[in-house]
Design a protein around this motif. Structure first.
Motif, PDB file in Angstrom:
ATOM      1  N   LEU A  10       0.856  -1.170   0.000  1.00 61.78           N
ATOM      2  CA  LEU A  10       0.000   0.000   0.000  1.00 61.78           C
ATOM      3  C   LEU A  10       0.899   1.229   0.000  1.00 61.78           C
ATOM      4  O   LEU A  10       2.051   1.171   0.438  1.00 61.78           O
ATOM      5  N   VAL A  11       0.377   2.328  -0.509  1.00 63.19           N
ATOM      6  CA  VAL A  11       1.127   3.578  -0.552  1.00 63.19           C
ATOM      7  C   VAL A  11       0.481   4.550   0.425  1.00 63.19           C
ATOM      8  O   VAL A  11      -0.745   4.665   0.474  1.00 63.19           O
ATOM      9  N   LEU A 114      -1.321   1.399  -5.028  1.00 59.90           N
ATOM     10  CA  LEU A 114      -0.401   0.301  -4.725  1.00 59.90           C
ATOM     11  C   LEU A 114       0.962   0.557  -5.344  1.00 59.90           C
ATOM     12  O   LEU A 114       1.061   1.141  -6.428  1.00 59.90           O
ATOM     13  N   ALA A 115       2.006   0.094  -4.674  1.00 58.50           N
ATOM     14  CA  ALA A 115       3.367   0.130  -5.204  1.00 58.50           C
ATOM     15  C   ALA A 115       3.825  -1.301  -5.425  1.00 58.50           C
ATOM     16  O   ALA A 115       3.638  -2.161  -4.563  1.00 58.50           O
ATOM     17  N   GLU A 116       4.402  -1.555  -6.595  1.00 56.52           N
ATOM     18  CA  GLU A 116       4.918  -2.880  -6.924  1.00 56.52           C
ATOM     19  C   GLU A 116       6.400  -2.784  -7.229  1.00 56.52           C
ATOM     20  O   GLU A 116       6.855  -1.807  -7.818  1.00 56.52           O
ATOM     21  N   LEU A 117       7.132  -3.808  -6.835  1.00 54.89           N
ATOM     22  CA  LEU A 117       8.553  -3.880  -7.101  1.00 54.89           C
ATOM     23  C   LEU A 117       8.872  -5.266  -7.628  1.00 54.89           C
ATOM     24  O   LEU A 117       8.613  -6.259  -6.950  1.00 54.89           O
ATOM     25  N   GLU A 118       9.403  -5.326  -8.853  1.00 54.95           N
ATOM     26  CA  GLU A 118       9.839  -6.605  -9.413  1.00 54.95           C
ATOM     27  C   GLU A 118      11.291  -6.822  -9.017  1.00 54.95           C
ATOM     28  O   GLU A 118      12.114  -5.922  -9.121  1.00 54.95           O
ATOM     29  N   LEU A 132       6.090   4.116   1.510  1.00 54.87           N
ATOM     30  CA  LEU A 132       5.701   2.709   1.448  1.00 54.87           C
ATOM     31  C   LEU A 132       4.955   2.312   2.711  1.00 54.87           C
ATOM     32  O   LEU A 132       5.448   2.480   3.817  1.00 54.87           O
ATOM     33  N   GLY A 133       3.746   1.788   2.531  1.00 55.66           N
ATOM     34  CA  GLY A 133       2.936   1.335   3.654  1.00 55.66           C
ATOM     35  C   GLY A 133       3.057  -0.164   3.859  1.00 55.66           C
ATOM     36  O   GLY A 133       4.090  -0.771   3.566  1.00 55.66           O
ATOM     37  N   SER A 134       1.994  -0.767   4.304  1.00 58.25           N
ATOM     38  CA  SER A 134       1.968  -2.200   4.620  1.00 58.25           C
ATOM     39  C   SER A 134       2.150  -3.053   3.370  1.00 58.25           C
ATOM     40  O   SER A 134       1.641  -2.731   2.296  1.00 58.25           O
ATOM     41  N   GLU A 135       2.842  -4.166   3.534  1.00 61.36           N
ATOM     42  CA  GLU A 135       2.989  -5.111   2.428  1.00 61.36           C
ATOM     43  C   GLU A 135       1.708  -5.920   2.279  1.00 61.36           C
ATOM     44  O   GLU A 135       1.130  -6.386   3.259  1.00 61.36           O
ATOM     45  N   VAL A 136       1.263  -6.079   1.025  1.00 63.68           N
ATOM     46  CA  VAL A 136       0.046  -6.839   0.729  1.00 63.68           C
ATOM     47  C   VAL A 136       0.312  -7.916  -0.331  1.00 63.68           C
ATOM     48  O   VAL A 136      -0.618  -8.417  -0.957  1.00 63.68           O
TER      49      VAL A 136
END
Length: 156
Positions: A10-11, A114-118, A132-136
């Motif tokens: 989450l952002v 949402l933030a995504e990181l590959e 950067l917030g909680s990981e989902v």
């Protein structure tokens, strides 16, 4: 073999906006609702793709993507895809040597960011930006295929 390794968060706040490198509008829909395989059609700006993804195993899964004509994608999205379609603006932001993709959702999923990181490996270390917030990553509600069936705007 193509393997996608992705973490999703989450952002919080807008601190990322002054770091945006580029942005693009995405519209996508899903042709299957199978837990084992998803088939996605996406229009990304002026191009379109058909993507086949395997079931998620932790934070990785098989992924195969193929370009298709935009006219075909439009037909698939409006005739065969699960409704509602996923609409979002994707912003790319660099932080700590990694390229983040931040999705600001519209339509039925408006309000979700949402933030995504590959990553190259499942245990790759990365710097956490302050927005950067909680990981989902492990929460299936935030999978795009599920947002098409149970939009964020309908959550209580």
């Amino acid at each position: 073999m193509a393997i996608e390794i992705e973490r999703k968060f989450l952002v919080v706040g807008d601190g990322w906006r002054d770091q945006v490198e580029d942005e693009i509008r995405l519209v996508q829909g899903y042709l299957t609702e199978d837990a084992r395989t998803t088939v996605r059609v996406r229009i990304r700006g002026e191009t379109a793709y058909l993507t086949i993804k395997g079931a998620t195993q932790g934070i990785s899964r098989l992924e195969f993507e193929y370009p298709i004509p935009v006219a075909d994608a439009e037909t698939l999205l409006h005739e065969l895809a699960v409704s509602p379609l996923i609409e979002k603006i994707r912003y790319r932001v660099r932080h700590g040597g990694h390229l983040w993709e931040l999705d600001v959702f519209a339509g039925a999923n408006a309000g979700l960011v949402l933030a995504e990181l590959e990553l190259e490996t499942v245990d790759e270390v990365f710097a956490r930006p302050d927005w950067l917030g909680s990981e989902v990553s492990d929460d299936p509600r935030y999978f795009n295929v599920n947002l098409a069936q149970w939009p964020y705007g309908n959550w209580s």
